[in-house]
Design a protein around this motif. Structure first.
Motif, short mmCIF file in Angstrom:
data_model
loop_
_atom_site.label_atom_id
_atom_site.label_comp_id
_atom_site.label_asym_id
_atom_site.label_seq_id
_atom_site.Cartn_x
_atom_site.Cartn_y
_atom_site.Cartn_z
N ARG A 22 0.82 -1.22 0.00
CA ARG A 22 0.00 0.00 0.00
C ARG A 22 0.85 1.27 0.00
N ALA A 23 2.15 1.12 -0.14
CA ALA A 23 3.03 2.29 -0.16
C ALA A 23 2.71 3.16 -1.39
N GLU A 24 2.79 4.46 -1.19
CA GLU A 24 2.55 5.41 -2.28
C GLU A 24 3.86 5.73 -2.99
N SER A 25 3.78 5.87 -4.28
CA SER A 25 4.92 6.31 -5.09
C SER A 25 4.52 7.59 -5.81
N TRP A 26 5.46 8.49 -5.93
CA TRP A 26 5.18 9.79 -6.56
C TRP A 26 6.48 10.34 -7.12
N THR A 27 6.42 10.82 -8.35
CA THR A 27 7.57 11.42 -9.02
C THR A 27 7.24 12.85 -9.38
N TRP A 28 8.14 13.76 -9.03
CA TRP A 28 7.89 15.17 -9.28
C TRP A 28 9.21 15.87 -9.59
N THR A 29 9.11 17.10 -10.02
CA THR A 29 10.33 17.85 -10.32
C THR A 29 10.14 19.33 -10.03
N ALA A 30 11.24 20.02 -9.89
CA ALA A 30 11.24 21.46 -9.66
C ALA A 30 12.53 22.02 -10.25
N ASP A 31 12.53 23.33 -10.49
CA ASP A 31 13.77 23.92 -10.99
C ASP A 31 14.74 24.15 -9.83
N LEU A 32 15.96 24.53 -10.16
CA LEU A 32 17.01 24.67 -9.15
C LEU A 32 16.76 25.82 -8.18
N PHE A 33 15.84 26.73 -8.53
CA PHE A 33 15.53 27.82 -7.63
C PHE A 33 14.47 27.41 -6.61
N ASN A 34 13.81 26.29 -6.84
CA ASN A 34 12.64 25.92 -6.05
C ASN A 34 12.76 24.54 -5.42
N ASP A 35 13.81 23.78 -5.79
CA ASP A 35 13.84 22.38 -5.36
C ASP A 35 13.99 22.22 -3.85
N ARG A 36 14.84 23.03 -3.22
CA ARG A 36 15.05 22.86 -1.78
C ARG A 36 13.80 23.21 -0.98
N ARG A 37 13.10 24.23 -1.42
CA ARG A 37 11.86 24.60 -0.72
C ARG A 37 10.83 23.49 -0.83
N MET A 38 10.67 22.92 -2.04
CA MET A 38 9.67 21.89 -2.22
C MET A 38 10.09 20.58 -1.54
N LEU A 39 11.40 20.31 -1.50
CA LEU A 39 11.86 19.13 -0.77
C LEU A 39 11.50 19.25 0.71
N ALA A 40 11.64 20.46 1.27
CA ALA A 40 11.28 20.67 2.67
C ALA A 40 9.79 20.46 2.88
N VAL A 41 8.98 20.97 1.95
CA VAL A 41 7.52 20.82 2.07
C VAL A 41 7.11 19.36 1.99
N HIS A 42 7.62 18.65 1.00
CA HIS A 42 7.21 17.26 0.79
C HIS A 42 7.84 16.33 1.82
#
Length: 247
Positions: free
Chosen positions: A71-91
């Motif tokens: 039942r594990a969830e898998s998800w693939t996403w991307t962000a640009d280099l200006f936004n990746d660290r912020r979105m990694l923190a959120v997710h």
């Protein structure tokens, strides 16, 4: 004869067992910690702190490596280099663990059905022979590599490693429906790329540019966009690093 390290690890194992950690995981953890100490020569309490507090930081939060979860969830996403660290923190705060980066530079994530871990991430420049130095600095702090893109290396660790029980996930939010997270500068770079590629495609259909020329144009536009974005972000990172020293 029982030594001080033996008593320490016995206390640590008892505390982890009381927290519900499986014996297999306790044995592996103790073995890894003993191996670490054999290389440093330090006393375990000096290296890790009191056994009970260290057990609380480790917790029984992480599933066994390779534990099956249908039942594990898998998800693939991307962000640009200006936004990746912020979105990694959120997710990461939502329990998503980055397992790797695919060839397109997308973050391949997994979240077990029983996810109780929050994850934290960091990004470091590992090009130009810096890999060994960065690993030597980060691994003792519990960071492990989870992917590479261009000259960047991404690292992860459970937040419980530093926050203790506060690093656990109380509720698991629904998986995001989006997969692309662009900053304003990322959107501008993508728009420029689209204009260049669109003009090259039109020229190909008109006949002023052959198929080979179209392919070369797309490749050059993509490479320039990636390198220019990387240059801007690296320059901004250098400014951020110099700012505290100048103050």
């Amino acid at each position: 004869m029982t030594t001080a390290p033996d008593r320490y690890f016995a206390e640590l194992a008892d505390a982890l067992r009381a927290a519900g950690v499986p014996q297999e995981q306790i044995d592996a953890t103790v073995e890894d910690l003993r191996g670490h100490l054999s290389g440093t020569g330090a006393h375990p309490e000096e290296e890790f702190g009191p056994a009970a507090a260290f057990a609380a930081r480790l917790g029984g939060l992480a599933p066994l490596p390779g534990e099956p979860d249908d039942r594990a969830e898998s998800w693939t996403w991307t962000a640009d280099l200006f936004n990746d660290r912020r979105m990694l923190a959120v997710h990461g705060d939502q329990g998503w663990e980055v397992e790797s980066l695919d060839p397109l530079g997308r973050f391949v994530c997994r979240r077990p059905s029983t996810a109780t871990l929050r994850w934290e991430y960091r990004r470091e420049v590992i090009g130009a022979g810096r890999r060994a130095k960065v690993l030597a600095e980060l691994e003792p702090e519990g960071w492990e590599p989870c992917g590479e893109w261009l000259v960047y290396g991404y690292f992860k660790r459970p937040r419980a490693a530093t926050a203790g029980p506060a690093g656990s996930l109380d509720a698991r939010p629904a998986a995001p429906r989006r997969w692309l997270f662009l900053s304003r500068r990322g959107k501008a770079a993508l728009a420029v790329w689209a204009v260049v590629v669109g003009a090259a495609t039109a020229a190909c259909f008109i006949g002023t540019l052959g198929t080979g020329g179209l392919a070369i144009t797309i490749a050059l536009a993509s490479m320039f966009s990636a390198l220019f974005t990387s240059h801007l972000e690296t320059a901004r990172g250098q400014v951020d690093q110099e700012r505290p020293s100048s103050s």
